[in-house]
Write a protein that holds these residues in place. Structure first.
Motif, PDB file in Angstrom:
ATOM      1  N   GLN A 126       0.799  -1.220   0.000  1.00 53.23           N
ATOM      2  CA  GLN A 126       0.000   0.000   0.000  1.00 53.23           C
ATOM      3  C   GLN A 126       0.835   1.274   0.000  1.00 53.23           C
ATOM      4  O   GLN A 126       0.324   2.348  -0.296  1.00 53.23           O
ATOM      5  N   GLY A 127       2.107   1.152   0.387  1.00 50.13           N
ATOM      6  CA  GLY A 127       2.926   2.350   0.537  1.00 50.13           C
ATOM      7  C   GLY A 127       2.571   3.058   1.836  1.00 50.13           C
ATOM      8  O   GLY A 127       1.935   2.507   2.728  1.00 50.13           O
ATOM      9  N   GLY A 128       2.976   4.303   1.946  1.00 47.81           N
ATOM     10  CA  GLY A 128       2.634   5.111   3.113  1.00 47.81           C
ATOM     11  C   GLY A 128       3.609   4.939   4.259  1.00 47.81           C
ATOM     12  O   GLY A 128       4.594   4.196   4.176  1.00 47.81           O
ATOM     13  N   ILE A 129       3.320   5.644   5.347  1.00 52.04           N
ATOM     14  CA  ILE A 129       4.176   5.577   6.524  1.00 52.04           C
ATOM     15  C   ILE A 129       3.893   4.291   7.291  1.00 52.04           C
ATOM     16  O   ILE A 129       2.869   3.631   7.089  1.00 52.04           O
ATOM     17  N   ALA A 130       4.804   3.941   8.200  1.00 51.98           N
ATOM     18  CA  ALA A 130       4.613   2.766   9.049  1.00 51.98           C
ATOM     19  C   ALA A 130       3.676   3.114  10.195  1.00 51.98           C
ATOM     20  O   ALA A 130       3.875   4.105  10.892  1.00 51.98           O
ATOM     21  N   TRP A 131       2.665   2.269  10.408  1.00 51.18           N
ATOM     22  CA  TRP A 131       1.641   2.555  11.408  1.00 51.18           C
ATOM     23  C   TRP A 131       1.834   1.791  12.713  1.00 51.18           C
ATOM     24  O   TRP A 131       1.180   2.083  13.715  1.00 51.18           O
ATOM     25  N   GLY A 132       2.711   0.790  12.732  1.00 55.35           N
ATOM     26  CA  GLY A 132       2.781  -0.100  13.882  1.00 55.35           C
ATOM     27  C   GLY A 132       3.093   0.592  15.197  1.00 55.35           C
ATOM     28  O   GLY A 132       2.473   0.304  16.225  1.00 55.35           O
ATOM     29  N   ASP A 133       4.064   1.504  15.206  1.00 54.32           N
ATOM     30  CA  ASP A 133       4.433   2.179  16.449  1.00 54.32           C
ATOM     31  C   ASP A 133       3.311   3.091  16.932  1.00 54.32           C
ATOM     32  O   ASP A 133       3.068   3.203  18.138  1.00 54.32           O
ATOM     33  N   GLU A 141      -4.748  13.214  10.272  1.00 54.95           N
ATOM     34  CA  GLU A 141      -6.209  13.183  10.386  1.00 54.95           C
ATOM     35  C   GLU A 141      -6.696  11.780  10.723  1.00 54.95           C
ATOM     36  O   GLU A 141      -7.638  11.614  11.514  1.00 54.95           O
ATOM     37  N   ALA A 142      -6.068  10.764  10.133  1.00 53.76           N
ATOM     38  CA  ALA A 142      -6.432   9.380  10.427  1.00 53.76           C
ATOM     39  C   ALA A 142      -6.188   9.070  11.899  1.00 53.76           C
ATOM     40  O   ALA A 142      -7.024   8.445  12.570  1.00 53.76           O
ATOM     41  N   ILE A 143      -5.056   9.519  12.419  1.00 50.78           N
ATOM     42  CA  ILE A 143      -4.732   9.297  13.834  1.00 50.78           C
ATOM     43  C   ILE A 143      -5.746   9.989  14.733  1.00 50.78           C
ATOM     44  O   ILE A 143      -6.230   9.413  15.714  1.00 50.78           O
ATOM     45  N   ASN A 144      -6.094  11.221  14.401  1.00 48.80           N
ATOM     46  CA  ASN A 144      -7.036  11.967  15.234  1.00 48.80           C
ATOM     47  C   ASN A 144      -8.430  11.342  15.217  1.00 48.80           C
ATOM     48  O   ASN A 144      -9.145  11.383  16.231  1.00 48.80           O
ATOM     49  N   LEU A 145      -8.831  10.771  14.098  1.00 45.99           N
ATOM     50  CA  LEU A 145     -10.115  10.070  14.036  1.00 45.99           C
ATOM     51  C   LEU A 145     -10.119   8.868  14.980  1.00 45.99           C
ATOM     52  O   LEU A 145     -11.095   8.627  15.705  1.00 45.99           O
ATOM     53  N   ILE A 146      -9.017   8.113  14.972  1.00 42.02           N
ATOM     54  CA  ILE A 146      -8.902   6.956  15.869  1.00 42.02           C
ATOM     55  C   ILE A 146      -8.853   7.412  17.326  1.00 42.02           C
ATOM     56  O   ILE A 146      -9.481   6.807  18.211  1.00 42.02           O
ATOM     57  N   SER A 171      -4.229 -19.093   8.578  1.00 38.65           N
ATOM     58  CA  SER A 171      -3.437 -19.141   7.344  1.00 38.65           C
ATOM     59  C   SER A 171      -3.986 -18.114   6.366  1.00 38.65           C
ATOM     60  O   SER A 171      -5.067 -17.575   6.535  1.00 38.65           O
ATOM     61  N   GLY A 172      -3.205 -17.822   5.350  1.00 40.13           N
ATOM     62  CA  GLY A 172      -3.650 -16.860   4.345  1.00 40.13           C
ATOM     63  C   GLY A 172      -3.050 -15.489   4.553  1.00 40.13           C
ATOM     64  O   GLY A 172      -2.239 -15.258   5.459  1.00 40.13           O
ATOM     65  N   GLU A 173      -3.474 -14.562   3.725  1.00 39.98           N
ATOM     66  CA  GLU A 173      -2.854 -13.241   3.695  1.00 39.98           C
ATOM     67  C   GLU A 173      -3.119 -12.413   4.952  1.00 39.98           C
ATOM     68  O   GLU A 173      -2.336 -11.528   5.295  1.00 39.98           O
ATOM     69  N   LEU A 174      -4.213 -12.674   5.653  1.00 37.97           N
ATOM     70  CA  LEU A 174      -4.524 -11.893   6.851  1.00 37.97           C
ATOM     71  C   LEU A 174      -3.747 -12.338   8.071  1.00 37.97           C
ATOM     72  O   LEU A 174      -3.684 -11.610   9.067  1.00 37.97           O
ATOM     73  N   ASP A 175      -3.149 -13.506   8.042  1.00 37.99           N
ATOM     74  CA  ASP A 175      -2.443 -14.031   9.199  1.00 37.99           C
ATOM     75  C   ASP A 175      -1.364 -13.059   9.672  1.00 37.99           C
ATOM     76  O   ASP A 175      -0.507 -12.626   8.907  1.00 37.99           O
ATOM     77  N   GLY A 176      -1.427 -12.703  10.957  1.00 43.07           N
ATOM     78  CA  GLY A 176      -0.431 -11.815  11.528  1.00 43.07           C
ATOM     79  C   GLY A 176      -0.747 -10.342  11.418  1.00 43.07           C
ATOM     80  O   GLY A 176      -0.101  -9.522  12.079  1.00 43.07           O
ATOM     81  N   HIS A 177      -1.723  -9.985  10.596  1.00 43.26           N
ATOM     82  CA  HIS A 177      -2.066  -8.567  10.461  1.00 43.26           C
ATOM     83  C   HIS A 177      -2.832  -8.081  11.685  1.00 43.26           C
ATOM     84  O   HIS A 177      -3.695  -8.777  12.212  1.00 43.26           O
ATOM     85  N   ASN A 178      -2.512  -6.884  12.108  1.00 47.05           N
ATOM     86  CA  ASN A 178      -3.236  -6.241  13.198  1.00 47.05           C
ATOM     87  C   ASN A 178      -4.322  -5.356  12.590  1.00 47.05           C
ATOM     88  O   ASN A 178      -4.047  -4.554  11.701  1.00 47.05           O
ATOM     89  N   LEU A 179      -5.545  -5.508  13.090  1.00 43.73           N
ATOM     90  CA  LEU A 179      -6.655  -4.749  12.516  1.00 43.73           C
ATOM     91  C   LEU A 179      -6.452  -3.248  12.702  1.00 43.73           C
ATOM     92  O   LEU A 179      -6.864  -2.453  11.864  1.00 43.73           O
ATOM     93  N   GLY A 180      -5.793  -2.850  13.789  1.00 40.03           N
ATOM     94  CA  GLY A 180      -5.512  -1.432  14.000  1.00 40.03           C
ATOM     95  C   GLY A 180      -4.656  -0.851  12.889  1.00 40.03           C
ATOM     96  O   GLY A 180      -4.893   0.274  12.427  1.00 40.03           O
ATOM     97  N   ASN A 181      -3.651  -1.603  12.434  1.00 40.65           N
ATOM     98  CA  ASN A 181      -2.827  -1.148  11.315  1.00 40.65           C
ATOM     99  C   ASN A 181      -3.668  -0.965  10.056  1.00 40.65           C
ATOM    100  O   ASN A 181      -3.499   0.008   9.313  1.00 40.65           O
ATOM    101  N   LEU A 182      -4.567  -1.916   9.818  1.00 44.73           N
ATOM    102  CA  LEU A 182      -5.419  -1.842   8.626  1.00 44.73           C
ATOM    103  C   LEU A 182      -6.408  -0.678   8.727  1.00 44.73           C
ATOM    104  O   LEU A 182      -6.678   0.000   7.729  1.00 44.73           O
ATOM    105  N   MET A 183      -6.925  -0.436   9.936  1.00 43.26           N
ATOM    106  CA  MET A 183      -7.854   0.682  10.128  1.00 43.26           C
ATOM    107  C   MET A 183      -7.161   2.020   9.872  1.00 43.26           C
ATOM    108  O   MET A 183      -7.704   2.907   9.211  1.00 43.26           O
ATOM    109  N   LEU A 184      -5.941   2.163  10.400  1.00 39.62           N
ATOM    110  CA  LEU A 184      -5.197   3.401  10.183  1.00 39.62           C
ATOM    111  C   LEU A 184      -4.852   3.587   8.710  1.00 39.62           C
ATOM    112  O   LEU A 184      -4.917   4.700   8.181  1.00 39.62           O
ATOM    113  N   THR A 185      -4.511   2.496   8.038  1.00 42.72           N
ATOM    114  CA  THR A 185      -4.215   2.569   6.606  1.00 42.72           C
ATOM    115  C   THR A 185      -5.446   2.995   5.815  1.00 42.72           C
ATOM    116  O   THR A 185      -5.373   3.862   4.928  1.00 42.72           O
TER     117      THR A 185
END
Length: 301
Positions: free
Chosen positions: A52-59, A110-115, A85-99
């Motif tokens: 997807q590109g963009g900044i890293a959201w994990g921290d 703005e995404a951070i402030n919404l969360i 198993s599959g592509e979602l394995d290991g993904h954190n929903l918070g990272n996906l929400m911020l993305t």
């Protein structure tokens, strides 16, 4: 308490360390700001950046997680990690929400402030930059490596650390530093959490310019590994000061006493900061009290 209303505090870093610090400072509410590293390229965050590109959201997600005070369906969703198993394995929903919110917003902030609004988090969370960038390191052997995960795995000692590409700092982060009464570096992984924001010239310059703020370095309670683990505390402090245009660190806050010559060069303050049941992790209350002690030594603004 008057202290929380009259003092502004900025903490800089990433990962679990910054989240722990912000959790300790959440009593300051909107007078506390976390400037978060955005260069992570591992795990769920790295996979999202690859496609997807963009900044890293994990921290950022980690910091918000530690600031949630009211459990809710929203907070459970934000903290959820997919398994199986599959592509979602290991993904954190918070990272996906911020993305997703980043894609729907004009700016990542703005995404951070919404969360933050959704999860009722008062502490300000500001990405170090709103433009994607990676950590790049030069070893003493003259070898360049790119990416946080590669830097952590380097077998040679480091000679230099950079960002690639060069990106601007988020203006809200710079403004928070300019208005801060205390600027806190750490705890956290030195090379991959504390240093990346300091590599942005605007952030280093803002710290250098704010001579009235107290600059505090908070040590880790457990040893690091990799190239950061091979650095002495003196080296780490010198790297920070060099990135801050020569600005001296006012207080080095740690859990164990130090000896000369380090204590001749820096003001080392020793306090019991460890959690009772996990001595490698900072206790939120002890950490808050130690920061409050340093702020109380300053005149009210």
């Amino acid at each position: 308490m008057t202290l929380y209303k009259n003092k502004k505090v900025v903490a800089i870093g990433g990962g679990h360390g910054l989240g722990r610090m912000l959790a300790a400072l959440k009593i300051f509410g909107s007078n506390a700001t976390g400037i978060v590293t955005t260069t992570d390229n591992g795990g769920s965050t790295g996979r999202i950046r690859d496609c997807q590109g963009g900044i890293a959201w994990g921290d950022t997600r980690n910091c918000i997680n530690q600031l949630i005070t009211e459990p809710s369906i929203s907070s459970m969703m934000f903290e959820y990690r997919f398994k199986g198993s599959g592509e979602l394995d290991g993904h954190n929903l918070g990272n996906l929400m911020l993305t997703a919110l980043d894609n729907l917003s004009v700016r990542p902030l703005e995404a951070i402030n919404l969360i933050r609004t959704m999860l009722k988090v008062d502490v300000n969370i500001v990405p170090m930059s709103e433009h994607p960038s990676d950590l790049k390191a030069l070893s003493v052997d003259g070898l360049w490596v790119t990416g946080e995960t590669s830097v952590d795995e380097m077998e040679q000692d480091l000679k230099r650390l950079d960002l690639t590409p060069a990106v601007p700092a988020t203006r809200e982060g710079v403004s928070a530093i300019e208005q801060a009464d205390a600027i806190i570096l750490g705890p956290g992984s030195f090379l991959t959490s504390i240093m990346p924001p300091l590599l942005l010239p605007e952030i280093g310059q803002a710290i250098e310019n704010n001579t009235s703020a107290k600059l505090i370095f908070v040590e880790n309670l457990s040893p690091e590994y990799g190239p950061a683990g091979r650095m002495s505390l003196e080296q780490k402090l010198s790297w920070c000061e060099r990135a801050c245009q020569g600005r001296r660190i006012d207080v080095v806050l740690g859990g164990k006493p130090h000896q000369a010559p380090l204590t001749d060069a820096w003001n080392c303050v020793t306090r019991d900061l460890a959690s009772p049941n996990r001595d490698w992790r900072h206790d939120r209350l002890k950490l808050r009290q130690a920061i409050e002690e340093q702020l109380a030594l300053m005149p009210l603004s």
